[in-house]
Design a protein around this motif. Sequence first.
Motif, mmCIF file in Angstrom:
data_model
loop_
_atom_site.group_PDB
_atom_site.id
_atom_site.type_symbol
_atom_site.label_atom_id
_atom_site.label_comp_id
_atom_site.label_asym_id
_atom_site.label_seq_id
_atom_site.Cartn_x
_atom_site.Cartn_y
_atom_site.Cartn_z
ATOM 1 N N THR A 190 -27.364 34.012 -69.375
ATOM 2 C CA THR A 190 -26.083 33.333 -69.147
ATOM 3 C C THR A 190 -25.291 33.253 -70.449
ATOM 4 N N ASP A 208 -22.652 34.702 -62.430
ATOM 5 C CA ASP A 208 -23.825 34.168 -63.135
ATOM 6 C C ASP A 208 -24.864 33.700 -62.123
ATOM 7 N N GLU A 209 -26.082 34.127 -62.301
ATOM 8 C CA GLU A 209 -27.226 33.789 -61.433
ATOM 9 C C GLU A 209 -27.088 34.387 -60.029
HETATM 10 MG MG MG Z 1 -28.865 31.799 -66.608
#
Ligand code: MG
Length: 174
Positions: free
Chosen positions: A18, A105-106
């Motif tokens: 991240t 993200d993710e």
């Molecule tokens: Mg992450």
Amino acid sequence: MNKKGLILIYTGNGKGKTTAAFGQAMRAAGNGLKVCIIQFIKGKWRTGESRAVDFFGDRIELYTTGTGFTWEAENRQQVIDAVRKGWDLAVDKIRSDSFDMIILDEITYPILYGILSASEVLSELTARPKKLHIILTGRDAGEELIAAADLVTEMREIKHHYTEGITAEKGIEY
Ligand code: MG
Ligand code: ATP
């Protein structure tokens, strides 16, 4: 200038995925590019990075679309709804053609848990505006995503301070 937007993936079980994506966002914004970040897991608190994004004005937009819970079965419907909402937003932002970089993200987790299909994600990415850069993060990026990417970096854990009992350090983890 770039003729082709790139697909970058930061995956692996080590720390730094991240934050690498946010580093790219900062670099892009510094060059005058417009960035949209959509996070598929929402923390309970505002993180340092979510506050820092404010410093970039309208160059970086950030949305967090998780439930704040993890993937326990009893929250599954809530998680599914949050993921769908996040993905619908991502589709809108991709199709809007008003960003130079979009970070999901993710995103690997909803795919791993079968809430989003890799092919659904990939068909949207394939049809994206030509110059749009896409960054995907999360552990265990699957073969289909990796095949479609231009760059894949695996963060590999060699050592992590959680083994010393240090789990959530301000400025390091959040
Ligand atoms: Mg992450
Ligand atoms: P960061 O957000 O710091 O760049 P990340 O995106 O690579 O990390 P995630 O898998 O999203 O890592 O996990 C979020 C947080 O969990 C990280 O900030 C982190 O330090 C912690 N973490 C990462 N790897 C481990 C691990 N193997 N064991 C325990 N905690 C971990």
